[in-house]
Motif scaffolding. Structure first.
Motif, PDB file in Angstrom:
ATOM      1  N   ASP A 209       0.857  -1.195   0.000  1.00 15.83           N
ATOM      2  CA  ASP A 209       0.000   0.000   0.000  1.00 15.83           C
ATOM      3  C   ASP A 209       0.897   1.250   0.000  1.00 15.83           C
ATOM      4  O   ASP A 209       0.624   2.223   0.683  1.00 15.83           O
TER       5      ASP A 209
ATOM      6  N   HIS B 115      -2.189  -0.772  11.789  1.00 11.36           N
ATOM      7  CA  HIS B 115      -1.795  -2.037  11.165  1.00 11.36           C
ATOM      8  C   HIS B 115      -0.327  -1.975  10.794  1.00 11.36           C
ATOM      9  O   HIS B 115       0.211  -0.903  10.548  1.00 11.36           O
TER      10      HIS B 115
ATOM     11  N   HIS C 105      -3.593  12.477  -0.557  1.00  9.87           N
ATOM     12  CA  HIS C 105      -3.204  11.427  -1.495  1.00  9.87           C
ATOM     13  C   HIS C 105      -4.277  10.353  -1.688  1.00  9.87           C
ATOM     14  O   HIS C 105      -4.072   9.428  -2.470  1.00  9.87           O
ATOM     15  N   ASP C 106      -5.371  10.446  -0.952  1.00 12.77           N
ATOM     16  CA  ASP C 106      -6.452   9.457  -1.086  1.00 12.77           C
ATOM     17  C   ASP C 106      -7.648   9.985  -1.871  1.00 12.77           C
ATOM     18  O   ASP C 106      -8.592   9.229  -2.127  1.00 12.77           O
TER      19      ASP C 106
HETATM   20  C1  NOJ Z   1      -5.140   6.029   5.175  1.00 15.27           C
HETATM   21  C2  NOJ Z   1      -4.065   6.452   4.224  1.00 15.27           C
HETATM   22  O1  NOJ Z   1      -4.169   7.827   3.977  1.00 15.27           O
HETATM   23  C3  NOJ Z   1      -4.225   5.618   2.979  1.00 15.27           C
HETATM   24  O2  NOJ Z   1      -3.410   6.066   1.929  1.00 15.27           O
HETATM   25  C4  NOJ Z   1      -3.944   4.193   3.334  1.00 15.27           C
HETATM   26  O3  NOJ Z   1      -4.174   3.371   2.219  1.00 15.27           O
HETATM   27  C5  NOJ Z   1      -4.830   3.726   4.495  1.00 15.27           C
HETATM   28  N1  NOJ Z   1      -4.909   4.671   5.547  1.00 15.27           N
HETATM   29  C6  NOJ Z   1      -4.310   2.451   5.072  1.00 15.27           C
HETATM   30  O4  NOJ Z   1      -3.140   2.729   5.804  1.00 15.27           O
END
Ligand code: NOJ
Length: 548
Positions: free
Chosen positions: A79, A122, A343-344
């Protein structure tokens, strides 16, 4: 899962500064860097710490106060760094610990602050903690993660879904139990009810704080504690087609549990062992739930990230209402904050269009509360379409919306790959980078970058804007209007969130003043007497004349 451990409440000073004595993270502006995409220092196609170091002069010129780096730690990159296999080591892709220390030193020398990402919910499935935990049922670290027997029918222990799609439980053949992962199966959730886990992660915080980092943005902090009884999540009655599979349920039992606040306070206790550090929580919750993360007596997160400007439809009345609701819901002595992109999420210029993105910038940088900017938004970068075979984001690959488009390399100049790398960039660049980049926009007073720079300079220069009071001003239709005031100096901000021209001449309130900043810079200096005409997608900041 073990039962809830009693978490001691740290005895610390309350956050509220004495009047006239604000902290850097209250007065300042935060700039988020996605390290893979900011600047490539060794030309392997992926951004790194040396690259960031080489661009600090730009950030100083822009005028931001603090830099938040998305994860730079050891990780198999399932990720892209949010799956950490060593919390206290720098991933070689980004550089070495020496590179990090150098960067931190230089950031400080330039008078800025550095915030790291902390990912406590996590780890990576490759973290030695998990490798041990999954090795046998009686391993001492078994209870560091969330292991459960199958349900009586042999299926998963409950109905919880992974944010990235599919069930959140993964079967482990060897030991005959399931483990829980809120995100990828490569990101097993830690068991935060276990005191050893708590201590291990608090030590991670101390490791970086001891090096001198100025704070953490804490990833999905509202996820860290799950219902002790593991009750099923209820279905979401508002679920509609087109929403992500995860939204089929209300995560009532897998997130935002009452005991999470004990953990938040515990982390805050560690922050308070050091001076002037900031703890920011990543929290996607409605306002009334979000503000609980300030904690009892403001001993929780300093800044629970406020994503209202991201999650709401871009409509003047909805935004204006949210601003007032948020202002009204803030606990006494707490400090607000606003975020426009990360970034999401799809980039602001893609969500609202290029012209309206200028209004959004004016909104973000004149509201009361610490603003967080996402790298590249200051040049109006837009989401870059990624050709099908080139998608790398696991959320996209799992059938959700890919986040690659908002993570493309920073557009620095008109040279190959926009000056980001001479290697093969890990994600493609925008086709328009030759016209839209830092170098070109720096010289153009009408550019998005010049607008951001003027807004930042004005916010920094005027206490009314960085620490002043907020009050809504009368407005309807597509207009959002508000006042900012400090020690008698008052600014009126009027923003047209629609495409049509509007006239602002409220009956209830007369104003006289001068435009000190406009999304159209040619309006700066204009005198106003109770009437303001705005084009579509236009906003202004007016310095009001003192009333006699
Ligand atoms: C939130 C983060 O901003 C995102 O990019 C990530 O995939 C998830 N948490 C899991 O850590």
């Amino acid at each position: 899962m073990t039962n809830s451990a009693t978490v001691p409440h740290p005895i610390t000073a309350p956050v509220t500064p004495a009047p006239g004595n604000y902290l850097w993270w209250q007065e300042g502006i935060i700039y988020q860097i996605y390290p893979r995409s900011f600047m490539d220092g060794n030309n392997d196609g992926v951004g790194d710490l040396k690259g960031i170091l080489s661009r600090l002069d730009y950030l100083q010129w822009l005028g931001v106060d603090a830099i938040w780096l998305s994860p730079i730690f050891s990780s198999p990159m399932a990720d892209f760094g949010y799956d950490i296999s060593d919390y206290t080591a720098v991933h070689p892709l980004f550089g070495t610990m020496e590179d990090f220390e150098r960067l931190l030193e230089e950031v400080h020398r330039l008078g800025m602050k550095l915030i790291l990402d902390l990912v406590p919910n996590h780890s990576s499935g490759q973290h030695p903690w998990f490798l041990e935990s999954r090795s046998s049922r009686d391993n001492p670290k078994r209870d560091w993660y969330l292991w459960q027997n199958p349900a009586p029918d042999g299926g998963p222990p409950n109905n919880w879904l992974s944010v990235f799609g599919g069930l959140a439980w993964e079967w482990d053949e060897k030991t005959g139990q399931y483990y829980y992962h809120a995100f990828l199966k490569e990101q097993p959730d830690l068991n935060w009810r276990n005191p050893e886990v708590q201590q291990a992660m608090l030590d991670v915080m101390r490791f970086w704080l001891g090096k001198g980092v100025d704070g953490f943005r804490v990833d999905v902090i509202y996820h860290v504690i799950k219902d002790a009884q593991l009750r099923n999540n209820p279905p979401n009655p508002d679920y509609r087609q087109g929403m992500s599979a995860y939204d089929q349920q209300i995560p009532a039992y897998s997130t935002d549990q009452p005991e999470v606040h004990e953990i938040v306070a515990m982390m805050r206790g560690v922050m308070d062992e050091y001076s002037e550090r900031v703890m920011i929580g990543e929290i996607y919750l409605p306002i009334h739930r979000l503000v609980t993360y300030y904690g009892e007596n403001n001993r929780g997160a300093h800044l629970p990230f406020n994503f209202q400007l991201i999650v709401l439809p871009w409509k003047a009345r909805e935004i204006a209402l949210a601003i007032d609701q948020y202002e009204g819901a803030l606990p006494g002595g707490s400090w607000p904050n606003w975020v426009l992109g990360n970034h999401d999420q799809p980039r602001i210029a893609t969500r609202v269009g290029k012209a309206q993105a200028r209004v959004a910038a004016a909104l973000l940088l004149t509201l009361r509360g610490t603003p967080t900017l996402y790298y590249g938004d200051e040049t109006g970068m837009r989401d870059v379409p990624i050709p099908p075979g080139q998608m790398v984001d696991p959320q996209g690959l799992n059938g959700g919306e890919s986040r690659d488009p908002q993570r493309t390399p920073m557009q620095w100049d008109s040279s190959d790959n926009a000056g980001f790398t001479t290697g093969e960039p890990w994600l493609p660049l925008s086709e328009n980078y030759k016209e839209e980049n830092v170098e070109v926009q720096r010289e153009d007073p009408a550019s998005m970058l010049s607008l951001y720079r003027r807004l930042i300079a004005l916010r920094r220069a005027e206490p009314a804007l960085h620490i002043g009071d907020y009050a809504p001003a009368p407005a309807d239709g597509d207009i959002v209007a508000y006042l900012r005031e400090r020690e008698g100096k008052r600014f009126l901000v009027v923003l047209n969130m629609g495409e049509q021209p509007v006239e602002y001449k409220p009956e209830q309130f007369r104003f006289n003043g001068r435009i000190v900043l406009g999304t159209d810079h040619r309006r700066e200096g204009e005198e106003l007497h109770h009437c303001l005409k705005l084009s579509g997608n236009e906003g202004v900041v007016i310095e009001l004349r003192a009333e006699k």
